[in-house]
Each structure stands twice: as structure tokens, then as C-alpha cells.
Design a protein around this motif. Structure first.
Motif, short mmCIF file in Angstrom:
data_model
loop_
_atom_site.label_atom_id
_atom_site.label_comp_id
_atom_site.label_asym_id
_atom_site.label_seq_id
_atom_site.Cartn_x
_atom_site.Cartn_y
_atom_site.Cartn_z
N VAL A 98 5.15 -13.69 13.64
CA VAL A 98 6.19 -14.56 13.06
C VAL A 98 5.63 -14.57 11.50
O VAL A 98 4.32 -15.19 11.36
CB VAL A 98 6.63 -15.89 13.52
CG1 VAL A 98 7.47 -16.55 12.59
CG2 VAL A 98 7.30 -15.56 14.70
N LEU A 99 6.23 -14.41 10.30
CA LEU A 99 5.69 -14.70 9.27
C LEU A 99 6.14 -16.38 8.77
O LEU A 99 7.31 -16.44 8.72
CB LEU A 99 6.29 -13.81 8.13
CG LEU A 99 5.86 -12.30 7.94
CD1 LEU A 99 6.45 -11.49 6.77
CD2 LEU A 99 4.16 -12.27 8.13
N SER A 100 5.11 -16.96 8.76
CA SER A 100 5.62 -18.33 8.72
C SER A 100 5.30 -18.83 6.90
O SER A 100 5.23 -17.91 6.14
CB SER A 100 4.57 -19.20 9.52
OG SER A 100 5.07 -20.50 9.40
N GLN A 101 4.58 -19.80 6.89
CA GLN A 101 4.60 -20.49 5.34
C GLN A 101 3.72 -19.65 4.42
O GLN A 101 2.87 -19.38 4.78
CB GLN A 101 3.96 -22.20 5.52
CG GLN A 101 4.87 -22.91 6.22
CD GLN A 101 4.09 -24.12 6.37
OE1 GLN A 101 2.95 -24.28 6.39
NE2 GLN A 101 5.09 -25.22 6.60
N ARG A 102 4.22 -19.28 3.29
CA ARG A 102 3.50 -18.83 2.05
C ARG A 102 2.99 -17.22 2.35
O ARG A 102 2.07 -16.88 1.87
CB ARG A 102 2.28 -19.93 1.49
CG ARG A 102 3.18 -21.22 1.47
CD ARG A 102 2.06 -22.19 1.00
NE ARG A 102 0.68 -22.14 1.88
CZ ARG A 102 0.63 -22.74 2.81
NH1 ARG A 102 1.68 -23.62 3.32
NH2 ARG A 102 -0.68 -22.95 3.44
N LEU A 103 3.60 -16.55 3.01
CA LEU A 103 3.23 -15.13 3.58
C LEU A 103 4.28 -14.06 3.06
O LEU A 103 5.51 -14.35 3.36
CB LEU A 103 2.95 -14.97 5.05
CG LEU A 103 1.74 -15.22 5.38
CD1 LEU A 103 1.35 -14.84 7.10
CD2 LEU A 103 0.58 -14.45 4.42
N PHE A 104 4.06 -13.23 2.21
CA PHE A 104 4.75 -12.01 2.03
C PHE A 104 4.26 -10.94 3.06
O PHE A 104 3.23 -10.69 3.40
CB PHE A 104 4.71 -11.31 0.77
CG PHE A 104 5.18 -12.34 -0.23
CD1 PHE A 104 6.64 -12.54 -0.52
CD2 PHE A 104 4.38 -12.65 -1.36
CE1 PHE A 104 7.16 -13.33 -1.66
CE2 PHE A 104 4.85 -13.55 -2.51
CZ PHE A 104 6.05 -13.91 -2.29
N CYS A 105 5.31 -10.04 3.57
CA CYS A 105 4.90 -8.68 4.11
C CYS A 105 5.59 -7.62 3.57
O CYS A 105 6.67 -7.53 3.05
CB CYS A 105 5.51 -8.63 5.40
SG CYS A 105 5.14 -7.25 6.41
N VAL A 106 4.73 -6.64 2.92
CA VAL A 106 4.99 -5.53 2.34
C VAL A 106 4.85 -4.25 3.21
O VAL A 106 3.75 -3.86 3.61
CB VAL A 106 4.44 -5.34 0.93
CG1 VAL A 106 4.50 -4.08 0.30
CG2 VAL A 106 4.49 -6.54 0.24
N ARG A 107 5.94 -3.33 3.10
CA ARG A 107 5.84 -2.18 3.99
C ARG A 107 5.92 -0.96 2.92
O ARG A 107 6.89 -0.90 1.92
CB ARG A 107 6.88 -1.98 4.81
CG ARG A 107 7.06 -0.67 5.50
CD ARG A 107 7.82 -0.61 6.88
NE ARG A 107 7.56 -1.86 7.75
CZ ARG A 107 8.42 -2.60 8.49
NH1 ARG A 107 9.74 -2.28 8.33
NH2 ARG A 107 8.21 -3.66 8.96
N ILE A 108 4.71 -0.21 2.74
CA ILE A 108 4.62 0.66 1.95
C ILE A 108 5.57 1.99 2.38
O ILE A 108 5.55 2.30 3.27
CB ILE A 108 3.34 1.04 1.66
CG1 ILE A 108 2.59 -0.12 1.22
CG2 ILE A 108 2.95 2.21 0.57
CD1 ILE A 108 3.05 -0.70 -0.08
N LYS A 109 6.08 2.77 1.39
CA LYS A 109 6.96 3.96 1.44
C LYS A 109 5.93 5.05 2.31
O LYS A 109 4.62 5.03 1.75
CB LYS A 109 7.18 4.64 0.16
CG LYS A 109 8.50 3.85 -0.28
CD LYS A 109 9.09 4.25 -1.53
CE LYS A 109 10.07 3.46 -2.08
NZ LYS A 109 10.48 4.02 -3.36
N PRO A 110 6.49 5.78 3.36
CA PRO A 110 5.51 6.85 3.84
C PRO A 110 4.66 7.72 3.04
O PRO A 110 3.78 8.34 3.50
CB PRO A 110 6.43 7.41 5.02
CG PRO A 110 7.79 7.01 4.43
CD PRO A 110 7.63 5.85 3.56
N GLU A 111 5.27 8.11 1.88
CA GLU A 111 4.49 9.09 0.99
C GLU A 111 3.21 8.42 0.31
O GLU A 111 2.71 9.22 -0.29
CB GLU A 111 5.33 9.60 0.09
CG GLU A 111 6.28 8.69 -1.00
CD GLU A 111 7.59 8.42 -0.56
OE1 GLU A 111 8.58 7.90 -1.14
OE2 GLU A 111 7.90 8.31 0.95
#
Length: 186
Positions: A98-111
Motif C-alpha cells: 500500500v502506498l501510504s503517506q507522502r509517496l508517489f509511484c511511477v511506472r516507466i514506459k516499457p521502451e
């Protein structure tokens, strides 16, 4: 060498941003529990590692389903938005968190090679750009639109993969040495 690399705004090479920074169990009609899914917050992320494991909270299955409409996946990059600001962690697990306080999650494009992008984000060049886009006086923080404007410099994909493989092998050796040291200290 990096002057010859391509440069992109992070938003251009990002497939998905997961940003659930305002969610809490109470707001979703639940509460923390003693086991289940780990809820990581900014205080648990230090560049390259998870820290303060004893402070990690947990939620149950039903709350997880309400909270995490988009799930963190292996290869995603976690970025702290404040307190502490600008810490980067490469998620290399299939564990559902779980992403809780003050966190971003970034998914990079497959290329693009996500691990290379992670390593680039840990450089003084990228960290300086984060610092330049941050706001606040008492607590320094970064809004998602500003994060997406940060410049990423990278070579062609094959070179990204080679660089990421070399740096990953060095990281693996560091982790192995730390475990040996911990065992010797014990």
C-alpha cells in the motif's frame, strides 16, 4: 557523455503515476491491523532501501482493495514527496503493498529501462532538479505536476540496459557485504 544522451520530461516516459497520498484507513472506513498488506510511507523509504521496518503499518484485504485501485508492480519506482523529500526506491518484488503517506509511484514506459531511470533519479543532477522544483519553508515538498516536469537524461535502450545491469550487480554485492557484516557483528 550525458550531453549526448536524449532528454525527456519524466511525464513523457511515464506510463502511470500512483498517487494516494491523501488516503488513510479511517477515510476509507477501516483501520490499521497487525498483519496483512504492508503500508509504506515516506519515513520507510531511504534511497535504495526500506528503513524503520518496525514503524510499517498493515491493512487487511478489503481495505487494500478500496485503497489500491492501481497496484504497485515489480519495476515501479517509489519517490518520497516530503519528509523526507526526494528519496528514491526501486520496487523489485511481487509483494502487494500500500502506498501510504507522502509517496508517489511511477511506472516507466516499457521502451525505457526502469532500473536505469531509477539509477538516474539517484544522481546529483536529478536530485538538484527535484530540489529546484520543491516548495515550502518548514517542510519541503514536491507536487506531482512538478515531479513530472523533471528532466531525465538517458542513452539508447541497449546502453540503458548495460548501465543498469552494472549498477545492479554492484548494489547486489553491497547488499551481500552488508549481510556478511551484520552476521559478523551478531
Amino acid at each position: 557523455m550525458t550531453s549526448e544522451w536524449n532528454h525527456f520530461a519524466l511525464g513523457e516516459i511515464t506510463e502511470l503515476v500512483i498517487d494516494y497520498r491523501g488516503k488513510t484507513p479511517k477515510k476509507l472506513g477501516g483501520d490499521w491491523c497487525k498483519q496483512g498488506y504492508r503500508a509504506l510511507s515516506a519515513k520507510n523509504i531511504k534511497t535504495g532501501r526500506i528503513v524503520q521496518a518496525e514503524t510499517i503499518r498493515y491493512i487487511d484485504e478489503s481495505l487494500y482493495r478500496k485503497w489500491m485501485k492501481d497496484e504497485v508492480q515489480r519495476g515501479d519506482i517509489l519517490i518520497t514527496s516530503e519528509a523526507p523529500f526526494g528519496q528514491i526506491f526501486f520496487w523489485d518484488s511481487d509483494e502487494k503493498i500500500v502506498l501510504s503517506q507522502r509517496l508517489f509511484c511511477v511506472r516507466i514506459k516499457p521502451e525505457y529501462d526502469a532500473r536505469f531511470i531509477y539509477y538516474y533519479m539517484t544522481t546529483p543532477e536529478f536530485q538538484s532538479e527535484l530540489d529546484g522544483r520543491a516548495t515550502g519553508t518548514t517542510v519541503i515538498g514536491l507536487r506531482q505536476p512538478e515531479l513530472m516536469k523533471c528532466i531525465i537524461r538517458c542513452p539508447e535502450i541497449q546502453e540503458q540496459k548495460v548501465i543498469a545491469a552494472i549498477l545492479s550487480s554492484i548494489d547486489a554485492k553491497i547488499i551481500a557485504n552488508e549481510k556478511v557484516n551484520d552476521n559478523l557483528a551478531a
